[in-house]
Every structure is written in C-alpha cells, then in structure tokens.
Write an enzyme that holds these catalytic residues in place. Structure first.
Site, PDB file in Angstrom:
ATOM      1  N   TRP A 278       0.889  -1.162   0.014  1.00  0.00           N
ATOM      2  CA  TRP A 278      -0.056   0.046  -0.098  1.00  0.00           C
ATOM      3  C   TRP A 278       0.707   1.393  -0.018  1.00  0.00           C
ATOM      4  O   TRP A 278       0.518   2.137   0.729  1.00  0.00           O
ATOM      5  CB  TRP A 278      -0.790  -0.053   1.134  1.00  0.00           C
ATOM      6  CG  TRP A 278      -2.076  -1.012   1.127  1.00  0.00           C
ATOM      7  CD1 TRP A 278      -3.010  -1.104   0.425  1.00  0.00           C
ATOM      8  CD2 TRP A 278      -1.926  -2.295   1.775  1.00  0.00           C
ATOM      9  NE1 TRP A 278      -3.759  -2.338   0.201  1.00  0.00           N
ATOM     10  CE2 TRP A 278      -2.977  -3.021   1.278  1.00  0.00           C
ATOM     11  CE3 TRP A 278      -1.116  -3.067   2.805  1.00  0.00           C
ATOM     12  CZ2 TRP A 278      -3.557  -4.271   1.801  1.00  0.00           C
ATOM     13  CZ3 TRP A 278      -1.473  -4.315   3.071  1.00  0.00           C
ATOM     14  CH2 TRP A 278      -2.504  -4.797   2.611  1.00  0.00           C
TER      15      TRP A 278
ATOM     16  N   HIS B 285      -6.381   2.972   0.976  1.00  0.00           N
ATOM     17  CA  HIS B 285      -7.319   2.067   0.945  1.00  0.00           C
ATOM     18  C   HIS B 285      -8.445   2.643   1.768  1.00  0.00           C
ATOM     19  O   HIS B 285      -8.336   3.550   2.590  1.00  0.00           O
ATOM     20  CB  HIS B 285      -6.896   0.471   1.373  1.00  0.00           C
ATOM     21  CG  HIS B 285      -6.386   0.327   2.472  1.00  0.00           C
ATOM     22  ND1 HIS B 285      -6.009  -0.965   3.011  1.00  0.00           N
ATOM     23  CD2 HIS B 285      -5.853   1.269   3.530  1.00  0.00           C
ATOM     24  CE1 HIS B 285      -5.176  -0.583   4.267  1.00  0.00           C
ATOM     25  NE2 HIS B 285      -4.958   0.375   4.532  1.00  0.00           N
TER      26      HIS B 285
ATOM     27  N   ARG C   2      -2.404   5.324  -4.705  1.00  0.00           N
ATOM     28  CA  ARG C   2      -1.402   4.574  -4.670  1.00  0.00           C
ATOM     29  C   ARG C   2      -0.462   4.966  -5.656  1.00  0.00           C
ATOM     30  O   ARG C   2      -0.202   5.492  -6.360  1.00  0.00           O
ATOM     31  CB  ARG C   2      -1.690   3.113  -4.804  1.00  0.00           C
ATOM     32  CG  ARG C   2      -2.552   2.339  -3.672  1.00  0.00           C
ATOM     33  CD  ARG C   2      -2.468   1.008  -3.779  1.00  0.00           C
ATOM     34  NE  ARG C   2      -3.717   0.631  -2.903  1.00  0.00           N
ATOM     35  CZ  ARG C   2      -4.075  -0.496  -2.866  1.00  0.00           C
ATOM     36  NH1 ARG C   2      -3.820  -1.480  -3.474  1.00  0.00           N
ATOM     37  NH2 ARG C   2      -5.422  -0.773  -1.968  1.00  0.00           N
TER      38      ARG C   2
ATOM     39  N   GLN D 173     -12.690   2.742  -3.809  1.00  0.00           N
ATOM     40  CA  GLN D 173     -13.032   1.375  -3.224  1.00  0.00           C
ATOM     41  C   GLN D 173     -14.195   1.663  -2.272  1.00  0.00           C
ATOM     42  O   GLN D 173     -14.606   2.819  -2.100  1.00  0.00           O
ATOM     43  CB  GLN D 173     -11.802   1.209  -1.986  1.00  0.00           C
ATOM     44  CG  GLN D 173     -10.580   0.306  -2.894  1.00  0.00           C
ATOM     45  CD  GLN D 173      -9.597  -0.100  -1.749  1.00  0.00           C
ATOM     46  OE1 GLN D 173      -9.743   0.138  -0.516  1.00  0.00           O
ATOM     47  NE2 GLN D 173      -8.706  -0.798  -2.061  1.00  0.00           N
TER      48      GLN D 173
ATOM     49  N   VAL E  71      -6.673  -9.201   8.561  1.00  0.00           N
ATOM     50  CA  VAL E  71      -7.660 -10.094   8.516  1.00  0.00           C
ATOM     51  C   VAL E  71      -7.180 -11.440   8.815  1.00  0.00           C
ATOM     52  O   VAL E  71      -5.654 -11.685   8.529  1.00  0.00           O
ATOM     53  CB  VAL E  71      -8.628 -10.306   7.278  1.00  0.00           C
ATOM     54  CG1 VAL E  71      -9.772  -8.926   7.162  1.00  0.00           C
ATOM     55  CG2 VAL E  71      -7.673 -10.403   6.128  1.00  0.00           C
TER      56      VAL E  71
ATOM     57  N   ALA F 289     -14.868  -8.113   6.975  1.00  0.00           N
ATOM     58  CA  ALA F 289     -14.451  -6.919   6.272  1.00  0.00           C
ATOM     59  C   ALA F 289     -13.852  -7.271   4.794  1.00  0.00           C
ATOM     60  O   ALA F 289     -13.639  -8.277   4.488  1.00  0.00           O
ATOM     61  CB  ALA F 289     -13.431  -6.120   6.883  1.00  0.00           C
TER      62      ALA F 289
END
Ligand code: FA5
Length: 366
Positions: free
Chosen positions: A151, A199, A225, A239, A282, A334
């Site tokens: 990222w 993001h 980005r 997004q 996650v 998520a």
C-alpha cells in the site's frame, strides 16, 4: 427633352456610390419639387393630344427610374444573409439546455450504496488524507512490516486534515460523526505522518472507535497508490469498504451477502470465487474474483478469465484490540472492493484510465 432627362437620371443612378446619393437623385428628380415631377405637373397646360402622349412617356420614364432606384437601393442595403443571421423567430420553441450527468463511477457508487443499504448497511465516509496510524498501524501493519509495500502511497508534509468525516444513515441523511474537533478535521491526529489513504480500510477503525457492535457499514471513497499504471491499475481509484461485526458473524454470512450483492448488481448469471490471500488486518484472508460469462473486453483478459475485485477476510483480533473491542466477544468480516473494477466489469471498459481522462466522448456514453 424627356428622353434626355431619362438618360441623365439613369447615368446618375448607375454612378451612385451609396444609399444617400440614390436618395438625393430621387429627391432631385422625383421629389415634390423634382425635375420629372415638374414635367408631369406641367402636362395639364398642354393640349390634350400632346398631353396624352407626353403624359404616357413621362409616366413610363418615372416607373423605369423608380425601378432602377429600387434595384440600386437593394445593392447598398445590408446583405440579406446578414439579415437572416440576425433574424430571430420569437415563436420558435426554445433550445433544450444540455443537462449534465453523473460520472460512471458515481453512478456505480450510488447503485452499490442502494443495494447495501437495502441489506441494512449504513453508508459512512472517512477522510482522504489520513494519518499513518489509521492507514497502517491500527490495521495491524506496524512500521517495517513488509506489507506496507503493498500500500505504498503519497506522503504529505503539511499537518492538516481538511476532509470532513461524514456518516450517512440508511436514508442517506448525512451527519457528521462527533469528533470533538471542528468540522473538517479528522478525529485523531496523533502527530504521526500524514498520507493520502491507500485504501478505505482506515474507515473501519474510525467507525469502530466511535461505535459499539453489532454494526454493518460500507464506506465508499477515493484511494491513492504510488504505483505504475496499467489497464487495471491507476494512482487514484475508488474502493468500497465493507464491515459487519456481531456475536457470530462468519465467512458464510460474508459469502451470502456478497453473492446477493453481485446477483443484484450484475444479474443472476454472475460467478464469483474466493481465493485464499493475505492481509495483516484479517485472518483468514481471501480475495474475491468475478467471472463474466459474456465476452470480456478487458485488455489482455481472455473470455472466461477472472478479474480480482476485492480483498476480504475475518477481522483480525489485533484490529479489534486497537479500537477497544474484546476479540473474544466479537467477530466479523471486512472487505475492500474496487469500484472502478466493478464499473469496468459492468460496462465492459477495457482501461481504467479512461475514467480519469476527462474525455467527453467516453463520459457521454453513460
Ligand atoms: C486492499 O486495499 C484491502 N484494504 C482490502 C481489504 C479490506 C482486505 C478489508 C481485507 C479486509 P487490495 O490492495 O487488494 O486490498 O485492493 C482491493 C481492491 O481495490 C482490488 O481488488 C482492486 O479491485 C482495487 N484496487 C487496488 N489497487 C488498485 C489500483 N491501483 N487501481 C484500481 N483499483 C485498485
């Protein structure tokens, strides 16, 4: 004598250079005290035969001269095309004003919001200028973590966050989250470096910091980005973050909700697949790809190929800890979905850069 007068007048008309000289000729010969008028007036004193002959001739000459003057005037008057140009038909119906329309990405965003809202999700927004903490640390990506490279973004020098932090309810009524700071400033500037968010995942943190579960939100917004552009990557894109937290939310809920979303967005023929993947925030993590049955027009993508649309997974316990939730009490999923990619699939657009080209020939098609 009459024919001599006629010749003189015709010559003068021929030589006239403007409307004024033609009017002078008219006045001199055909006006109230004009020479030809005088001849006509004097006819009454002539014997009848002569009067009739001279009278006919004088009238003929008068008519001929009037005709020539008319033609002459026409030459000097404003050209008729100019008249046509300036002529306004006040009875004509008005011109329809050009009505602008929403950018295709905005149209897609609204559709996505509509579908998720109908499934009970609230729409919230976070700032585009973020702190390092929200973009990375709180998402279980500490400094020196190799995942920061995924990222890579644009870092800012000035210590100002000017984007309002908004939340929209189910009925799209906008209200600002209570941040304790003036409108327009993010809730927490912890002195760390500022960046353009890579993001929409920081909105998860911001929302959970100020709300208690159970919760379900989506957070659409622009991301940035620092990476090379190609047909499916740009330096700025959109997004939609999704977050659902409850006592027993599982991957099955995630799959069910996504399947329903795609069915409503693309139609029943849509196929999706979950692929194992890694995101520090996650566990487990996966990526979701979409297969369109119809022939794809995405560059270098053969028919029947999969396009990566989103990253997703079950919220990592460390993320819950960062926002003050007890990971033993709560669980949830998520996801972060590429809105541009969604639009590319929906409209069969081959190059993401077209969205930002400002080319009206492209934009007017939507
Ligand atoms: C993420 O950005 C994660 N935050 C997603 C996530 C959220 C994972 C919540 C887990 C839980 P990723 O870098 O893969 O993941 O980007 C997600 C989607 O954004 C991609 O699938 C793609 O559709 C879109 N995307 C990413 N980079 C670009 C880019 N440069 N141009 C256009 N779209 C992009």
């Amino acid at each position: 004598m009459l024919s001599q007068l006629k010749q003189t007048i015709l010559k003068k008309i021929e030589k006239a250079k403007d409307l004024k000289s033609l009017e002078d000729i008219y006045r001199r010969f055909l006006g109230r005290k004009g020479e030809l008028t005088g001849v006509l007036r004097s006819l009454k004193d002539l014997p009848e035969k002569e009067r009739r002959e001279k009278g006919r001739l004088a009238n003929q000459i008068k008519q001929e001269i009037e005709e020539k003057l008319k033609i002459g005037r026409g030459k000097f008057q404003v050209p008729s095309s100019k008249f046509q140009e300036e002529w306004i038909d006040i009875t004509a119906p008005g011109l329809q004003p050009t009505v602008s329309h929403l950018h295709p990405i905005t149209q897609i965003r609204q559709k996505v919001e509509e579908i998720f809202q109908s499934m009970g999700f609230s729409v919230v927004e976070g700032p585009e200028i973020e702190t390092e903490y929200y973009n990375f640390d709180a998402l279980n990506i500490p400094k020196e973590h190799p995942a920061r490279d995924l990222w890579d973004t644009f870092w800012l020098k000035r210590d100002v966050i000017a984007t309002p932090y908004l939340i929209r309810g189910k009925q799209s009524s906008r209200k600002q989250l209570t941040t304790g700071l003036p409108r327009g400033f993010a809730s927490r500037n912890d002195g760390k470096k500022l960046l353009l968010r890579a993001h929409t995942s920081p909105v998860q943190i911001r929302y959970m910091e100020t709300h208690q579960p159970p919760l379900r939100i989506i957070a659409p917004g622009r991301c940035f980005r620092h990476e090379a552009t190609d047909a499916s990557h740009d330096v700025q894109f959109y997004q939609v973050e999704g977050l659902m937290v409850g006592k027993d939310i599982s991957v099955a809920n995630f799959r069910g909700i996504l399947q329903e979303f795609f069915k409503r967005f693309f139609g029943p023929e849509i196929k999706m697949r979950l692929r194992p993947s890694y995101f520090p925030f996650v566990e487990p993590g996966f990526e979701v790809d979409i297969l369109k049955n119809q022939k794809s027009k995405i560059k270098n993508q053969k028919e029947g190929e999969w396009l990566e649309l989103m990253g997703a997974g079950m919220v990592h316990p460390n993320v819950f800890k960062a926002v003050g939730y007890n990971p033993r009490d709560w669980q949830g999923f998520a996801f972060g979905m590429g809105l541009d990619r969604l639009a590319m699939l929906k409209y069969k657009i081959e190059d993401i850069r077209l969205f930002y080209s400002g080319d009206l020939r492209f934009l007017k098609q939507f």
